[in-house]
Design a protein around this motif. Structure first.
Motif, PDB file in Angstrom:
ATOM      1  N   PRO A 127       0.812  -1.216   0.000  1.00 18.02           N
ATOM      2  CA  PRO A 127       0.000   0.000   0.000  1.00 18.02           C
ATOM      3  C   PRO A 127       0.847   1.268   0.000  1.00 18.02           C
ATOM      4  O   PRO A 127       2.000   1.268   0.428  1.00 18.02           O
ATOM      5  CB  PRO A 127      -0.760  -0.120   1.324  1.00 18.02           C
ATOM      6  CG  PRO A 127       0.224  -0.802   2.230  1.00 18.02           C
ATOM      7  CD  PRO A 127       0.996  -1.754   1.341  1.00 18.02           C
ATOM      8  N   GLY A 128       0.256   2.338  -0.486  1.00 16.66           N
ATOM      9  CA  GLY A 128       0.919   3.636  -0.441  1.00 16.66           C
ATOM     10  C   GLY A 128       0.091   4.682  -1.141  1.00 16.66           C
ATOM     11  O   GLY A 128      -0.889   4.365  -1.824  1.00 16.66           O
ATOM     12  N   SER A 129       0.495   5.938  -0.981  1.00 19.33           N
ATOM     13  CA  SER A 129      -0.209   7.007  -1.691  1.00 19.33           C
ATOM     14  C   SER A 129       0.356   7.190  -3.101  1.00 19.33           C
ATOM     15  O   SER A 129      -0.334   7.664  -3.989  1.00 19.33           O
ATOM     16  CB  SER A 129      -0.165   8.320  -0.905  1.00 19.33           C
ATOM     17  OG  SER A 129       1.167   8.685  -0.626  1.00 19.33           O
ATOM     18  N   PHE A 130       1.620   6.823  -3.312  1.00 24.40           N
ATOM     19  CA  PHE A 130       2.239   6.823  -4.639  1.00 24.40           C
ATOM     20  C   PHE A 130       1.981   8.125  -5.396  1.00 24.40           C
ATOM     21  O   PHE A 130       1.540   8.119  -6.537  1.00 24.40           O
ATOM     22  CB  PHE A 130       1.755   5.626  -5.469  1.00 24.40           C
ATOM     23  CG  PHE A 130       1.980   4.301  -4.801  1.00 24.40           C
ATOM     24  CD1 PHE A 130       3.252   3.755  -4.727  1.00 24.40           C
ATOM     25  CD2 PHE A 130       0.928   3.602  -4.235  1.00 24.40           C
ATOM     26  CE1 PHE A 130       3.474   2.534  -4.096  1.00 24.40           C
ATOM     27  CE2 PHE A 130       1.130   2.379  -3.607  1.00 24.40           C
ATOM     28  CZ  PHE A 130       2.397   1.841  -3.531  1.00 24.40           C
ATOM     29  N   ASP A 131       2.290   9.244  -4.756  1.00 24.08           N
ATOM     30  CA  ASP A 131       1.990  10.552  -5.353  1.00 24.08           C
ATOM     31  C   ASP A 131       3.242  11.421  -5.434  1.00 24.08           C
ATOM     32  O   ASP A 131       3.386  12.352  -4.633  1.00 24.08           O
ATOM     33  CB  ASP A 131       0.907  11.245  -4.526  1.00 24.08           C
ATOM     34  CG  ASP A 131       0.379  12.479  -5.216  1.00 24.08           C
ATOM     35  OD1 ASP A 131       0.007  12.386  -6.401  1.00 24.08           O
ATOM     36  OD2 ASP A 131       0.349  13.548  -4.570  1.00 24.08           O
ATOM     37  N   PRO A 132       4.119  11.158  -6.393  1.00 22.06           N
ATOM     38  CA  PRO A 132       4.064  10.148  -7.450  1.00 22.06           C
ATOM     39  C   PRO A 132       4.815   8.874  -7.058  1.00 22.06           C
ATOM     40  O   PRO A 132       5.556   8.849  -6.067  1.00 22.06           O
ATOM     41  CB  PRO A 132       4.797  10.833  -8.604  1.00 22.06           C
ATOM     42  CG  PRO A 132       5.866  11.631  -7.903  1.00 22.06           C
ATOM     43  CD  PRO A 132       5.215  12.123  -6.626  1.00 22.06           C
TER      44      PRO A 132
END
Length: 160
Positions: free
Chosen positions: A8-13
């Motif tokens: 999981p993660g926000s990946f932003d970016p």
């Protein structure tokens, strides 16, 4: 029996550090679900749909990796996906200090799901999505920190 892990993660970016963890997990687990989470404490650069699109692009070479969005408790999401493992990437001691209480709480909520910590490679230990955005904001070179397609999209978003 298929071993499924959720990363999981926000990946932003999404950064090269994230990609490194995904690639290594793809070699270990039968299926890796990259779960894009909404972090209420952050103001995202990319929409959920854009993050999923970018992650699908950078993970396309691994047939056992899928990308999805998650809301709610991570352990509930992992259970829905029949995952036995939650993967958390670590860059430093401060990441570990943040992640341990989360992992302990997840274990209390669902003792059947384990948390695995994976250290990033040294070259990515100082790379964070926040720093990438800060560098791009001032037109700095982020090409060594994120995949090429992500770099292009970040500059476009940050600088119109």
């Amino acid at each position: 029996m298929t071993k499924t892990a959720v990363f999981p993660g926000s990946f932003d970016p999404v950064t090269n550090g994230h990609v490194d963890i995904i690639e290594r997990c793809a070699k270990i687990f039968d299926h890796v679900v990259v779960a894009v989470l909404h972090n209420q404490a952050k103001s995202p650069l990319f929409s959920l749909e854009e993050k999923i699109e970018l992650l699908n692009s950078v993970t396309a070479e691994w047939s056992n990796v899928s990308v999805d969005a998650s809301k709610g408790l991570l352990v509930d999401y992992a259970k829905e996906r029949n995952a036995e493992v939650i993967i958390r990437g670590l860059r430093s001691v401060s990441d570990f200090e943040y992640e341990v209480p989360q992992a302990l709480m997840n274990r209390k909520l669902n003792g059947e799901i384990e948390t695995f910590f994976m250290m990033t490679k040294d070259e990515y230990s100082a790379v964070s999505s926040s720093l990438v955005k800060e560098i791009a904001k001032f037109n700095g070179d982020i090409s060594t920190f994120v995949p090429a397609i992500v770099s292009e999209k970040v500059y476009k978003k940050m600088n119109g």
